[in-house]
Structures are given as structure tokens and as C-alpha cells.
Design a protein around this motif. Structure first.
Motif, PDB file in Angstrom:
ATOM      1  N   ASP A   1      -2.988   4.984  -3.039  1.00 45.27           N
ATOM      2  CA  ASP A   1      -4.059   5.815  -2.482  1.00 45.27           C
ATOM      3  C   ASP A   1      -4.710   6.626  -3.605  1.00 45.27           C
ATOM      4  OD1 ASP A   1      -5.379   8.192  -1.244  1.00 45.27           O
ATOM      5  OD2 ASP A   1      -4.598   7.317   0.605  1.00 45.27           O
TER       6      ASP A   1
ATOM      7  N   GLN B   1      -8.350   1.400   5.331  1.00 49.97           N
ATOM      8  CA  GLN B   1      -7.079   0.679   5.373  1.00 49.97           C
ATOM      9  C   GLN B   1      -7.304  -0.817   5.129  1.00 49.97           C
ATOM     10  OE1 GLN B   1      -3.957   1.682   5.653  1.00 49.97           O
ATOM     11  NE2 GLN B   1      -4.185   3.833   6.168  1.00 49.97           N
TER      12      GLN B   1
ATOM     13  N   ASP C   1      -7.675  -1.801  11.152  1.00 53.49           N
ATOM     14  CA  ASP C   1      -6.580  -2.535  10.510  1.00 53.49           C
ATOM     15  C   ASP C   1      -5.720  -3.270  11.534  1.00 53.49           C
ATOM     16  OD1 ASP C   1      -6.041   0.473  10.825  1.00 53.49           O
ATOM     17  OD2 ASP C   1      -4.009  -0.332  10.774  1.00 53.49           O
TER      18      ASP C   1
ATOM     19  N   CYS D   1      -7.082   5.822   1.489  1.00 52.21           N
ATOM     20  CA  CYS D   1      -6.669   5.152   2.726  1.00 52.21           C
ATOM     21  C   CYS D   1      -6.467   6.193   3.821  1.00 52.21           C
ATOM     22  CB  CYS D   1      -5.377   4.376   2.511  1.00 52.21           C
ATOM     23  SG  CYS D   1      -5.501   3.071   1.287  1.00 52.21           S
TER      24      CYS D   1
ATOM     25  N   GLN E   1       0.851  -1.183   0.000  1.00 51.74           N
ATOM     26  CA  GLN E   1       0.000   0.000   0.000  1.00 51.74           C
ATOM     27  C   GLN E   1       0.891   1.239   0.000  1.00 51.74           C
ATOM     28  OE1 GLN E   1      -3.377  -2.266   2.740  1.00 51.74           O
ATOM     29  NE2 GLN E   1      -2.834  -0.164   3.230  1.00 51.74           N
TER      30      GLN E   1
ATOM     31  N   GLN F   1      -0.730  -4.066  11.657  1.00 54.27           N
ATOM     32  CA  GLN F   1      -1.439  -4.528  10.471  1.00 54.27           C
ATOM     33  C   GLN F   1      -0.589  -5.350   9.518  1.00 54.27           C
ATOM     34  OE1 GLN F   1      -1.661  -0.205   8.747  1.00 54.27           O
ATOM     35  NE2 GLN F   1      -2.190  -1.567   7.046  1.00 54.27           N
TER      36      GLN F   1
ATOM     37  N   TRP G   1      -6.001   6.965   8.077  1.00 52.62           N
ATOM     38  CA  TRP G   1      -5.621   6.408   9.374  1.00 52.62           C
ATOM     39  C   TRP G   1      -6.867   6.153  10.213  1.00 52.62           C
ATOM     40  CZ3 TRP G   1      -6.493   7.689  14.438  1.00 52.62           C
ATOM     41  CH2 TRP G   1      -5.694   7.048  15.398  1.00 52.62           C
TER      42      TRP G   1
ATOM     43  N   SER H   1       4.222  -1.803   3.513  1.00 53.98           N
ATOM     44  CA  SER H   1       3.977  -0.408   3.170  1.00 53.98           C
ATOM     45  C   SER H   1       4.995   0.058   2.139  1.00 53.98           C
ATOM     46  CB  SER H   1       4.090   0.454   4.436  1.00 53.98           C
ATOM     47  OG  SER H   1       4.424   1.784   4.126  1.00 53.98           O
TER      48      SER H   1
ATOM     49  N   SER I   1      -8.274  -1.598   1.455  1.00 48.43           N
ATOM     50  CA  SER I   1      -7.139  -1.647   0.537  1.00 48.43           C
ATOM     51  C   SER I   1      -6.449  -3.003   0.588  1.00 48.43           C
ATOM     52  CB  SER I   1      -6.139  -0.541   0.877  1.00 48.43           C
ATOM     53  OG  SER I   1      -6.737   0.733   0.752  1.00 48.43           O
ATOM     54  N   THR I   2      -6.284  -3.525   1.793  1.00 50.17           N
ATOM     55  CA  THR I   2      -5.659  -4.840   1.938  1.00 50.17           C
ATOM     56  C   THR I   2      -6.525  -5.927   1.321  1.00 50.17           C
ATOM     57  OG1 THR I   2      -4.591  -4.112   3.996  1.00 50.17           O
ATOM     58  CG2 THR I   2      -4.679  -6.474   3.585  1.00 50.17           C
TER      59      THR I   2
END
Length: 313
Positions: free
Chosen positions: A40, A73, A220, A66, A12, A187, A68, A98, A76-77
Motif C-alpha cells: 500500500d 483493490q 474486488d 488500497c 497485497q 477476492q 476497502w 493477503s 493493485s491486483t
């Protein structure tokens, strides 16, 4: 599957494509890995053309914002995991990282060979007050990150204080089934491919699970841990995500990994971890170049030493 494990790295990112490329080149240099990149949405148009072109690298076309502390989050995963499973690649492991990570130690391929079937993610203790992050349906503005004082942070502390007194003013309408326990941790993870397949299938068949975490705070750090630890994969989990982090020490930074600089090189090396974050070329490019050059796999020897070989195993 062959004795040399193939890994799907899911990454990500939101900035610094040149820096990301240095990390990607570390990962694909021995041709036993593919890299799937989620950008993103806010920076997608600016970054997508900057990512290295390779048959081992795929940039997802479908992307999201994405933020916080937000379910985005997790989304996206999940997108990345779905892409890996849909590719039908013959992978042994799936590794979430990341774009501000780097490999900082040699031998990760051999490590995976010796640890097939194991899941590497951190696990932390969960108390009643701590679980309130999940039992509260947090309004959107309260799930944002505020590095300095902000009224939302004050309001968030009030909501938590009330919860600890038995008053939940924003109750989560969704509940975990009887027998389910909450688990949390960082995460980032490395897991066998079949565990990633299990996650995708489970989410397709159990929409309630996503709904439970949808309005929670920092999901996450809970979502995949809770899913895995309430499955048959629980016994495969090693409490280690193979990642070095340096945490802040002030009130505003204590829950955030700090930018790594050249002054941290010896600390990173002594940690004996395979990955580290977070690096930022705008803060210190020297430390990035140090590990990008120091930790990289050697390609097979060729008749022409200047030739690059890309062969999919």
C-alpha cells in the motif's frame, strides 16, 4: 512445464513486514514459487526494506493506495498480474493472497499437481438488489469502510432503498454487454497462468470492463469473477478459494473476517483448508508462529545442513 508446478504468488500488504516474511518463507521454501508483493502506497517507504531479500521475491516499485470497497483493490491486483505476465516466468498457477494470510496445511504443491487447469475462487448468488452495488455509481465517500455508525452508512442505505424501489439517483453510465452476467465472491483466488494471461489481455482490449466497475461498491468481489465466468474459463471454476475465514457476528463485524488467535488453532486445522486469514502479530503472534513452524516445505538435503539452497527451477 515440469511435473512440479511453479506458482506466482501475488500478495497485497499494508503492514507487519516480519509477519509477511514468515508467510513468504513458507511459499518459497521449496523453490517452486516466486512471490510478487504490492505494498500500500501509504506505507511503502516504511515497509519495502523490511521484506525478505530473495531471488524469488519481487517488491513492485509501482504501487497505489488500497481502500476497502474501492476500485483501488482491483487496481493493485491488476498491477500484480501484469508484473507476473511481464516477467515471462514459466508458471503453472497464479495465487492471490493477503499479507495477513498463512499456509496452514501441508501438501499444497501436490494439490496443484492434481488440479492443473482448475480455478479456485468462491462464487455467491447474485440477486437484483444485490447487483445494485454495480448499477449504482457510488460517490467516493460512500465507498469507504465504516466500522461504526457514520452518516455515510445511513446515506448508503437510503440510496440502496431507493434503488430497490426503482429509483437510481447515481446511475452507472456504463453497462455490461447483452449476454453478460454478474458474478461475485471473495477476492482471493488461485488460477492457471494462462487464465491470468487472459485477464491481462482482455483488460487491454476492453477498457469498458474496468469503467463499468470503477465507481461500484466492493468491486474486488465482482470484477474478476464476472470476467472469468463470462469467458471460456467458466467451466474450470471450483467454488472454493482454499481459504479459512472466521466471520464476525455483530452488526459492525459481520461482513469482516476476524483476527485469528491461538484459540482458533483447532478450528483452523479442522477446516482442512490450505490457507487462513486474517492473522495479526499485534493481536496474537503465537498462532502465527505455530503455523509458520508447523507448515513449511523441507528444502532438499544438503551436504552441509546449515547451508541454504536457492535454485530456480
Amino acid at each position: 512445464m515440469n511435473s512440479s508446478p511453479r506458482t506466482a504468488y501475488i500478495i497485497q500488504i499494508h503492514k507487519n513486514p516480519d509477519q509477511v516474511n514468515k508467510f513468504i518463507k513458507q511459499l518459497i521454501s521449496e523453490e517452486q514459487a516466486d512471490v510478487f508483493v504490492h505494498i500500500d502506497k501509504r506505507n511503502y517507504q516504511n515497509l519495502k526494506e523490511g521484506i525478505v531479500k530473495s531471488p524469488f521475491v519481487k517488491v513492485l516499485q509501482q504501487c497505489g493506495i488500497c481502500e476497502w470497497g474501492d476500485i483501488s483493490q482491483v487496481e493493485s491486483t491488476i498491477r500484480l498480474l501484469r508484473e507476473v505476465v511481464a516477467s515471462k516466468g514459466e508458471y503453472d498457477f497464479v495465487c492471490l493472497r493477503s499479507g495477513q494470510d498463512l499456509l496452514v496445511k501441508d501438501g499444497f504443491k501436490d494439490f496443484l499437481i492434481n488440479n492443473k487447469g482448475k480455478i479456485f475462487m468462491t462464487l455467491g448468488s447474485v440477486g437484483r438488489f444485490n447487483s445494485g452495488l454495480m448499477e449504482i455509481s457510488w460517490p467516493k465517500f460512500m465507498r469507504k469502510r465504516y466500522a461504526s455508525f457514520h452518516p455515510a452508512r445511513f446515506f448508503r442505505s437510503i440510496v440502496l432503498a431507493l434503488y430497490r424501489k426503482g429509483i437510481n439517483i447515481f446511475p452507472n453510465p456504463y453497462k455490461l454487454p447483452n449476454g453478460y452476467s454478474l458474478y461475485k465472491g471473495s477476492q482471493w483466488f488461485t488460477m492457471p497462468y494462462d487464465a491470468a494471461q487472459y485477464i491481462v489481455q482482455f483488460l487491454d482490449e476492453n477498457e469498458w470492463f474496468y469503467k463499468y466497475f470503477e465507481h461500484s461498491l466492493v468491486p474486488d468481489q465482482w470484477f474478476f469473477h464476472t470476467l472469468i465466468m463470462n469467458s471460456q474459463y467458466k467451466t474450470a471454476v471450483m467454488d472454493n478459494n482454499l481459504l479459512f475465514l472466521k466471520w464476525g457476528e455483530t452488526l459492525s463485524s459481520q461482513n469482516s473476517p476476524q483476527d485469528l488467535t491461538s484459540e482458533d488453532i483447532q478450528l483452523i486445522v479442522k477446516s482442512n483448508e490450505y490457507f487462513a486469514r486474517k492473522f495479526d502479530e499485534n493481536i496474537d503472534s503465537t498462532v502465527i508462529n505455530y503455523f509458520a513452524e508447523k507448515v513449511k516445505f523441507e528444502c532438499p538435503k544438503l551436504a552441509n545442513k546449515d547451508e541454504k539452497l536457492y535454485v530456480r527451477l
